[in-house]
Design a protein around this motif. Sequence first.
Motif, short mmCIF file in Angstrom:
data_model
loop_
_atom_site.label_atom_id
_atom_site.label_comp_id
_atom_site.label_asym_id
_atom_site.label_seq_id
_atom_site.Cartn_x
_atom_site.Cartn_y
_atom_site.Cartn_z
N LEU A 201 0.83 -1.20 0.00
CA LEU A 201 0.00 0.00 0.00
C LEU A 201 0.86 1.25 0.00
O LEU A 201 0.57 2.24 -0.68
CB LEU A 201 -0.93 0.00 1.22
N GLY A 202 1.95 1.23 0.75
CA GLY A 202 2.83 2.39 0.82
C GLY A 202 3.55 2.67 -0.48
O GLY A 202 4.03 3.79 -0.70
N LEU A 203 3.63 1.67 -1.35
CA LEU A 203 4.34 1.84 -2.61
C LEU A 203 3.82 3.03 -3.41
O LEU A 203 4.59 3.78 -4.01
CB LEU A 203 4.18 0.55 -3.44
N LEU A 204 2.52 3.24 -3.40
CA LEU A 204 1.91 4.27 -4.23
C LEU A 204 2.01 5.66 -3.64
O LEU A 204 1.59 6.64 -4.27
CB LEU A 204 0.45 3.91 -4.51
N ARG A 205 2.57 5.79 -2.43
CA ARG A 205 2.73 7.12 -1.85
C ARG A 205 3.89 7.88 -2.48
O ARG A 205 3.92 9.11 -2.45
CB ARG A 205 2.96 7.02 -0.33
N ASP A 206 4.85 7.16 -3.03
CA ASP A 206 5.99 7.79 -3.68
C ASP A 206 5.58 8.22 -5.09
O ASP A 206 5.07 7.42 -5.88
CB ASP A 206 7.16 6.81 -3.76
N THR A 208 7.22 9.03 -7.88
CA THR A 208 7.84 8.37 -9.02
C THR A 208 7.29 6.96 -9.19
O THR A 208 6.91 6.56 -10.30
CB THR A 208 9.37 8.32 -8.85
N ALA A 209 7.23 6.20 -8.09
CA ALA A 209 6.68 4.85 -8.17
C ALA A 209 5.23 4.88 -8.63
O ALA A 209 4.80 4.03 -9.42
CB ALA A 209 6.80 4.15 -6.82
N ARG A 210 4.48 5.85 -8.15
CA ARG A 210 3.06 5.94 -8.52
C ARG A 210 2.90 6.20 -10.02
O ARG A 210 2.06 5.58 -10.68
CB ARG A 210 2.39 7.05 -7.71
N LEU A 214 1.06 3.88 -12.75
CA LEU A 214 -0.03 4.39 -13.58
C LEU A 214 0.26 4.18 -15.06
O LEU A 214 -0.64 3.83 -15.85
CB LEU A 214 -0.25 5.88 -13.28
N GLY A 215 1.51 4.39 -15.48
CA GLY A 215 1.87 4.11 -16.87
C GLY A 215 1.68 2.65 -17.20
O GLY A 215 1.20 2.30 -18.29
N TYR A 216 2.05 1.78 -16.26
CA TYR A 216 1.88 0.34 -16.46
C TYR A 216 0.40 -0.03 -16.59
O TYR A 216 0.03 -0.88 -17.41
CB TYR A 216 2.51 -0.40 -15.28
#
Length: 392
Positions: A201-206, A208-210, A214-216
Motif C-alpha cells: 500500500l505504501g508503494l503508491l505514496r511515492d 515516481t513509483a506511482r 499508472l503508466g503500467y
Amino acid sequence: MAEHRRPEHMGPRTAIALVQVLGLAVWFSASAVAPALSAEWGVGTVALTVSVQLGFVAGAVGSAVLTLPDRLRPHRLLAGSALGAAGTTVLLATAVESAGPALALRALTGLFLAGVYPVGMKLTTSWSRPSARSRDLGLLVAALTLGSALPHLLGGLALPWRELLLGAAAAGGLAAVVAVVAVRPGPGHAPAAPPDPHFALGLLRDRTARLVVLGYLGHMWELYAFWTWLPSYLEAASPGLRAHLVAFVAAGIAGAGGCVVAGRAADRWGPAPIAALALAASGTCCLLSPTMVDAAPAGLAFFCAVWGATVIADSGLFTAALSDVVDRRYVGTALTTQTALGFLLTAVSIPVVAAAADLTGWRLALLVLLPGPVFGVWAMRALLPGRVTLEA
C-alpha cells in the motif's frame, strides 16, 4: 566491457527466460481452444481468459501482502508455481467435463502463474547490472511474449483441444525442472526481508513509483485485451487468413522483437521516453484498426505485427523503472503489486472489448483500448522532468 560478456551472468538469465517461455505456455492455452470448449461446455473466451486473470490477481495480492517473493527462495517458488500451473492444466485436459470445474481450474492456473512471471522478474533484476537492466528485462518479457503466444501456434496446427492443453502443460512441467536445476538468485539478490504487509500500500505514496504504476496500468488496459481478441479481429477482417498463425507471429515473434529493441534503447535513453514512444505507437495502431479491416491480407498481417511489437515493447521498462526506485529488499513485492493491479484491470478491458464487438462489430471494437496508451503516455511524460531517478 569484459563484465558484460561474463558467461556466468548469461547462463542464469537465459535459464530464467526459458522458464518464462515454457511456464507461460499454459496462460492462453484454454483461450486458444475456446471454440471447441464453447461447443462442448458452453463456456466462452471471456470467461476462460478472465478467470485466469482474476486467479493471477488473487495469487499476486496474497504474495504481495505476505511478501513471499522476498522471503522465500525465489527459484523454488518459481519451480513450484510452474509445476502447479502445469498440474491444473493437466487436470483440465483429462478430468473435467463441464464449465464450472474448468473455470475453477483456470483460476487456479492464474494463481500459480503469479509465482512465475513476477518472480522471474525479480530473479532477472538480481542478475542484471543497472546499466543493462532494461535490456535484460526486455529479454525476459520477450520470453513471456513467446510463451504466452505459443498456444496460438499450436491452435493454428489444428490439434485436438485436449492434446493442445497437454502440450502446454508439458512445457510448464519442463519449466519447473529448468527452474530447479539451472535457476538461482544472482549477486544483486537482497537478504530476506522481514514481513511487511503495509509495503504494497505504501508503494503508491511515492510520486515516481506511482507514475510508473499508472503508466503500467495504461499499458495493461491495452495489452491483454489485444492478445485475447487479435484472432477474432483477424477472422472478422479477413476470413481466409490463418488467424491463429498470424496472431502467433504478431503477438509472439514481433512482440518479442519489440521488447528486445525497446530494452536496449531504454538503457541508452531511459525507460520513460522509450515507454512513452511505444505507447504512442501502439495507440496509433489502435486508432488505425478500423481502417485496416479493409486492407489486403498481407497488409493486415503486417499492421498486426507492428501493433504486436509496440503493444508489449514497454512492458519490461515499467519493471526496470520500478525496481530502480523501491527498497531493493522488497523489489519482488513491488513488482508483484504492480502486476496485480495491472492484471486486475485486464479483467475489465477484456470483456469491454467483447461487449464493444457485440454492439459495433470488430471494425470498431478495438478502439475502446485507446484510453490505455493515451493515459500511459501522460504518466510517462509526467516522469520526464525527473527522468534521472529512473535511469541506471
